[in-house]
Write a protein that holds these residues in place. Structure first.
Motif, PDB file in Angstrom:
ATOM      1  N   GLY A  12      -0.211  -2.383   2.036  1.00 12.54           N
ATOM      2  CA  GLY A  12       0.448  -1.552   1.042  1.00 12.54           C
ATOM      3  C   GLY A  12       1.699  -2.222   0.504  1.00 12.54           C
ATOM      4  N   GLU A  13       2.426  -1.505  -0.338  1.00 11.99           N
ATOM      5  CA  GLU A  13       3.536  -2.120  -1.058  1.00 11.99           C
ATOM      6  C   GLU A  13       4.645  -1.108  -1.326  1.00 11.99           C
ATOM      7  OE1 GLU A  13       3.294  -5.540  -4.358  1.00 11.99           O
ATOM      8  OE2 GLU A  13       2.724  -3.570  -5.142  1.00 11.99           O
ATOM      9  N   ILE A  14       5.883  -1.593  -1.347  1.00 12.73           N
ATOM     10  CA  ILE A  14       7.032  -0.809  -1.800  1.00 12.73           C
ATOM     11  C   ILE A  14       7.661  -1.586  -2.952  1.00 12.73           C
ATOM     12  CG2 ILE A  14       9.202   0.316  -1.186  1.00 12.73           C
ATOM     13  CD1 ILE A  14       8.377   0.062   1.753  1.00 12.73           C
ATOM     14  N   ARG A  15       7.850  -0.904  -4.089  1.00 12.26           N
ATOM     15  CA  ARG A  15       8.417  -1.567  -5.268  1.00 12.26           C
ATOM     16  C   ARG A  15       9.696  -0.864  -5.721  1.00 12.26           C
ATOM     17  NH1 ARG A  15       2.937  -1.137  -6.155  1.00 12.26           N
ATOM     18  NH2 ARG A  15       3.256   0.756  -7.378  1.00 12.26           N
ATOM     19  N   TYR A  16      10.648  -1.644  -6.160  1.00  7.96           N
ATOM     20  CA  TYR A  16      11.855  -1.092  -6.775  1.00  7.96           C
ATOM     21  C   TYR A  16      12.014  -1.754  -8.137  1.00  7.96           C
ATOM     22  CZ  TYR A  16      16.627   0.390  -7.632  1.00  7.96           C
ATOM     23  OH  TYR A  16      17.745   0.951  -8.199  1.00  7.96           O
ATOM     24  N   GLY A  17      12.045  -0.928  -9.180  1.00  4.38           N
ATOM     25  CA  GLY A  17      12.089  -1.474 -10.539  1.00  4.38           C
ATOM     26  C   GLY A  17      10.876  -2.315 -10.856  1.00  4.38           C
ATOM     27  N   GLU A  53      18.577   3.601 -14.371  1.00  8.66           N
ATOM     28  CA  GLU A  53      17.911   4.197 -13.210  1.00  8.66           C
ATOM     29  C   GLU A  53      16.575   3.514 -12.968  1.00  8.66           C
ATOM     30  OE1 GLU A  53      16.043   8.495 -11.789  1.00  8.66           O
ATOM     31  OE2 GLU A  53      17.344   8.397 -13.549  1.00  8.66           O
ATOM     32  N   GLN A  54      16.307   3.162 -11.718  1.00  9.68           N
ATOM     33  CA  GLN A  54      15.060   2.510 -11.343  1.00  9.68           C
ATOM     34  C   GLN A  54      14.290   3.394 -10.374  1.00  9.68           C
ATOM     35  OE1 GLN A  54      14.066  -0.133 -12.789  1.00  9.68           O
ATOM     36  NE2 GLN A  54      15.834  -1.365 -13.406  1.00  9.68           N
ATOM     37  N   LYS A  55      12.986   3.243 -10.373  1.00  9.49           N
ATOM     38  CA  LYS A  55      12.131   4.001  -9.464  1.00  9.49           C
ATOM     39  C   LYS A  55      11.865   3.201  -8.193  1.00  9.49           C
ATOM     40  CE  LYS A  55       9.596   6.428 -13.132  1.00  9.49           C
ATOM     41  NZ  LYS A  55       8.250   6.643 -13.739  1.00  9.49           N
ATOM     42  N   LEU A  56      11.761   3.929  -7.079  1.00 13.52           N
ATOM     43  CA  LEU A  56      11.298   3.351  -5.824  1.00 13.52           C
ATOM     44  C   LEU A  56       9.889   3.880  -5.593  1.00 13.52           C
ATOM     45  CD1 LEU A  56      12.207   1.668  -3.269  1.00 13.52           C
ATOM     46  CD2 LEU A  56      12.620   3.885  -2.184  1.00 13.52           C
ATOM     47  N   GLU A  57       8.912   2.979  -5.576  1.00 14.71           N
ATOM     48  CA  GLU A  57       7.505   3.375  -5.478  1.00 14.71           C
ATOM     49  C   GLU A  57       6.902   2.915  -4.157  1.00 14.71           C
ATOM     50  OE1 GLU A  57       5.723   2.888  -9.827  1.00 14.71           O
ATOM     51  OE2 GLU A  57       7.012   1.193  -9.273  1.00 14.71           O
ATOM     52  N   VAL A  58       6.373   3.848  -3.406  1.00 17.32           N
ATOM     53  CA  VAL A  58       5.670   3.559  -2.160  1.00 17.32           C
ATOM     54  C   VAL A  58       4.179   3.709  -2.443  1.00 17.32           C
ATOM     55  CG1 VAL A  58       5.284   4.306   0.226  1.00 17.32           C
ATOM     56  CG2 VAL A  58       7.604   4.334  -0.736  1.00 17.32           C
ATOM     57  N   ASP A  59       3.423   2.629  -2.235  1.00 16.74           N
ATOM     58  CA  ASP A  59       2.033   2.592  -2.683  1.00 16.74           C
ATOM     59  C   ASP A  59       1.100   2.229  -1.527  1.00 16.74           C
ATOM     60  OD1 ASP A  59      -0.309   2.430  -4.129  1.00 16.74           O
ATOM     61  OD2 ASP A  59       0.255   0.635  -5.250  1.00 16.74           O
ATOM     62  N   CYS A  60       0.337   3.217  -1.074  1.00 14.85           N
ATOM     63  CA  CYS A  60      -0.709   3.022  -0.063  1.00 14.85           C
ATOM     64  C   CYS A  60      -0.180   2.258   1.159  1.00 14.85           C
ATOM     65  CB  CYS A  60      -1.894   2.278  -0.684  1.00 14.85           C
ATOM     66  SG  CYS A  60      -3.465   2.588   0.141  1.00 14.85           S
ATOM     67  N   LEU A  61       0.964   2.714   1.666  1.00 12.27           N
ATOM     68  CA  LEU A  61       1.679   2.004   2.722  1.00 12.27           C
ATOM     69  C   LEU A  61       1.111   2.340   4.095  1.00 12.27           C
ATOM     70  CD1 LEU A  61       4.166   0.080   2.680  1.00 12.27           C
ATOM     71  CD2 LEU A  61       5.541   2.052   3.320  1.00 12.27           C
ATOM     72  N   CYS A  62       0.810   1.321   4.875  1.00 14.55           N
ATOM     73  CA  CYS A  62       0.289   1.487   6.239  1.00 14.55           C
ATOM     74  C   CYS A  62       1.106   0.630   7.205  1.00 14.55           C
ATOM     75  CB  CYS A  62      -1.175   1.063   6.329  1.00 14.55           C
ATOM     76  SG  CYS A  62      -2.304   1.996   5.281  1.00 14.55           S
ATOM     77  N   LYS A  63       1.273   1.155   8.426  1.00 12.08           N
ATOM     78  CA  LYS A  63       1.937   0.391   9.470  1.00 12.08           C
ATOM     79  C   LYS A  63       1.294   0.705  10.809  1.00 12.08           C
ATOM     80  CE  LYS A  63       4.922  -2.242  11.538  1.00 12.08           C
ATOM     81  NZ  LYS A  63       4.907  -3.723  11.347  1.00 12.08           N
ATOM     82  N   SER A  64       0.858  -0.350  11.509  1.00 12.01           N
ATOM     83  CA  SER A  64       0.251  -0.197  12.825  1.00 12.01           C
ATOM     84  C   SER A  64       1.037  -0.995  13.850  1.00 12.01           C
ATOM     85  CB  SER A  64      -1.205  -0.681  12.814  1.00 12.01           C
ATOM     86  OG  SER A  64      -1.989   0.103  11.940  1.00 12.01           O
ATOM     87  N   TYR A  65       1.168  -0.421  15.044  1.00 12.20           N
ATOM     88  CA  TYR A  65       1.743  -1.123  16.188  1.00 12.20           C
ATOM     89  C   TYR A  65       0.647  -1.228  17.235  1.00 12.20           C
ATOM     90  CZ  TYR A  65       6.213   0.064  13.983  1.00 12.20           C
ATOM     91  OH  TYR A  65       7.251   0.212  13.099  1.00 12.20           O
ATOM     92  N   ARG A  66       0.095  -2.422  17.391  1.00 10.49           N
ATOM     93  CA  ARG A  66      -1.062  -2.621  18.257  1.00 10.49           C
ATOM     94  C   ARG A  66      -2.185  -1.676  17.821  1.00 10.49           C
ATOM     95  NH1 ARG A  66       1.829  -3.563  24.196  1.00 10.49           N
ATOM     96  NH2 ARG A  66       3.039  -5.417  23.552  1.00 10.49           N
ATOM     97  N   LYS A  67      -2.541  -0.709  18.680  1.00  9.22           N
ATOM     98  CA  LYS A  67      -3.659   0.168  18.319  1.00  9.22           C
ATOM     99  C   LYS A  67      -3.210   1.474  17.659  1.00  9.22           C
ATOM    100  CE  LYS A  67      -6.774  -1.541  21.932  1.00  9.22           C
ATOM    101  NZ  LYS A  67      -7.620  -1.171  23.119  1.00  9.22           N
ATOM    102  N   LYS A  68      -1.885   1.677  17.551  1.00  8.28           N
ATOM    103  CA  LYS A  68      -1.381   2.935  17.003  1.00  8.28           C
ATOM    104  C   LYS A  68      -1.084   2.807  15.516  1.00  8.28           C
ATOM    105  CE  LYS A  68       2.333   6.319  17.313  1.00  8.28           C
ATOM    106  NZ  LYS A  68       3.637   6.663  17.911  1.00  8.28           N
ATOM    107  N   GLU A  69      -1.628   3.735  14.732  1.00 13.44           N
ATOM    108  CA  GLU A  69      -1.309   3.810  13.311  1.00 13.44           C
ATOM    109  C   GLU A  69      -0.105   4.726  13.132  1.00 13.44           C
ATOM    110  OE1 GLU A  69      -4.705   3.525  10.144  1.00 13.44           O
ATOM    111  OE2 GLU A  69      -5.297   4.953  11.686  1.00 13.44           O
ATOM    112  N   ALA A  70       1.052   4.136  12.879  1.00 12.88           N
ATOM    113  CA  ALA A  70       2.270   4.924  12.721  1.00 12.88           C
ATOM    114  C   ALA A  70       2.405   5.487  11.320  1.00 12.88           C
ATOM    115  CB  ALA A  70       3.488   4.069  13.040  1.00 12.88           C
ATOM    116  N   LEU A  71       1.775   4.814  10.348  1.00 18.05           N
ATOM    117  CA  LEU A  71       1.842   5.239   8.945  1.00 18.05           C
ATOM    118  C   LEU A  71       0.492   4.984   8.303  1.00 18.05           C
ATOM    119  CD1 LEU A  71       4.271   6.400   7.373  1.00 18.05           C
ATOM    120  CD2 LEU A  71       4.609   4.121   6.397  1.00 18.05           C
TER     121      LEU A  71
END
Length: 293
Positions: A60-65, A4-22
């Motif tokens: 930010g980053e997404i890690r698996y294992g 079993e492996q972990k999926l880790e979402v770390d300080c993830l950000c996503k912007s589309y032009r001026k909008k911060e979606a995440l």
């Protein structure tokens, strides 16, 4: 058997032009079924597209294992099954032909597909429709063939974005039955803005609002947070209009000239109140996960 492996979402950000979606999303997933809960526009689809590597984060980053999924490339994509919110099925294909086509795109051998296609069709209760054109399918059947293509490569991570959208109650129950056993050996991330669709399936929740993670935790733990905060009462129309301005109303039912009300928050002293057993919907509204239109 693969560890079993972990999926880790770390300080993830996503912007589309001026909008911060995440905005600085962070959590860790292991085998199990996770409900991603939030109203429309909360950032659920953006987050799922990033986990599916359909889109790239601003930071930010997404890690698996322990490995960055965007550096893993094909190795990671072989591990995931994804059904996006706006899922299109090739209408001229039969169910069997469509799954064969999707399997080839995923690099599955012809010999393995001969075994897997009947398996997944049986799993989503579409064996009898194997040779029928997808254009003849109901909305629920199209959703189920979408799940079938998502699991045909035996994914370790299954991502389902609004899979119950447009389904009638019977189809939603059937969907719940299909998904409920999947979390034993894989990570299942299921998004919806319909609380009842998630309550019976997920064991843990990620609650989102306006691109931020409000809270994560097991369903029972989150529901316990509103113990003593859920009430039911019967009031006049006039008092109901006052109450709804001062409390978060969950359900309303007209009863002649009076109104039956279920609400969360401090007890409303101007009415006779009965404490009520809290539900996930009570927690969700109390937490601020949804706003009144």
């Amino acid at each position: 058997m693969q560890a079993e492996q972990k999926l880790e979402v770390d300080c993830l950000c996503k912007s589309y032009r001026k909008k911060e979606a995440l905005k600085e999303a962070g959590f860790t997933l292991q085998n199990g079924i996770y409900g991603l809960l939030g109203e429309n526009g909360a950032g659920k689809s953006t987050l799922m597209r990033l986990i599916a590597t359909v889109d790239f984060p601003t930071s930010g980053e997404i890690r698996y294992g322990g490995n960055n999924i965007f550096s893993m490339g094909e190795e990671y994509r072989e591990l995931i099954g994804y059904m996006p919110q706006d899922y299109s099925v090739y209408a001229g294909f039969t169910a069997k032909d469509f799954l064969e086509y999707m399997g080839v795109l995923k690099g599955i051998s012809e010999a393995k597909l001969k075994v897997k296609i009947p398996e997944v069709l049986a799993f989503v209760n579409l064996s009898d429709a194997a040779d029928k054109k997808v254009r003849t399918f109901s909305g629920g059947m199209k959703r189920r063939i979408g799940i079938a293509q998502a699991i045909i490569n035996e994914p370790r991570i299954l991502i389902l974005d609004e899979p119950t959208a447009g389904l009638d109650p019977k189809e939603r129950i059937r969907f719940s039955n299909i998904i409920s056993d999947m979390g034993k050996d894989k990570i299942v991330l299921l998004s919806t803005h319909i609380v009842s669709d998630i309550e019976a399936i997920a064991t843990a929740l990620i609650v989102m609002k306006q691109g931020k993670i409000l809270e994560t935790g097991h369903v029972d733990e989150l529901v316990r947070k509103v113990n003593g905060q859920v009430w039911e009462t019967v009031v006049t129309q006039e008092m109901y209009h006052r109450l709804r301005r001062e409390r978060s109303v969950i359900h309303v039912k007209q009863s002649g000239k009076r109104v039956q009300v279920r609400y969360v928050g401090g007890k409303y002293d101007d009415a006779e109140n009965c404490p009520a057993e809290p539900t996930l919907e009570d927690y969700y509204i109390f937490s601020g996960g949804i706003t009144e239109e």
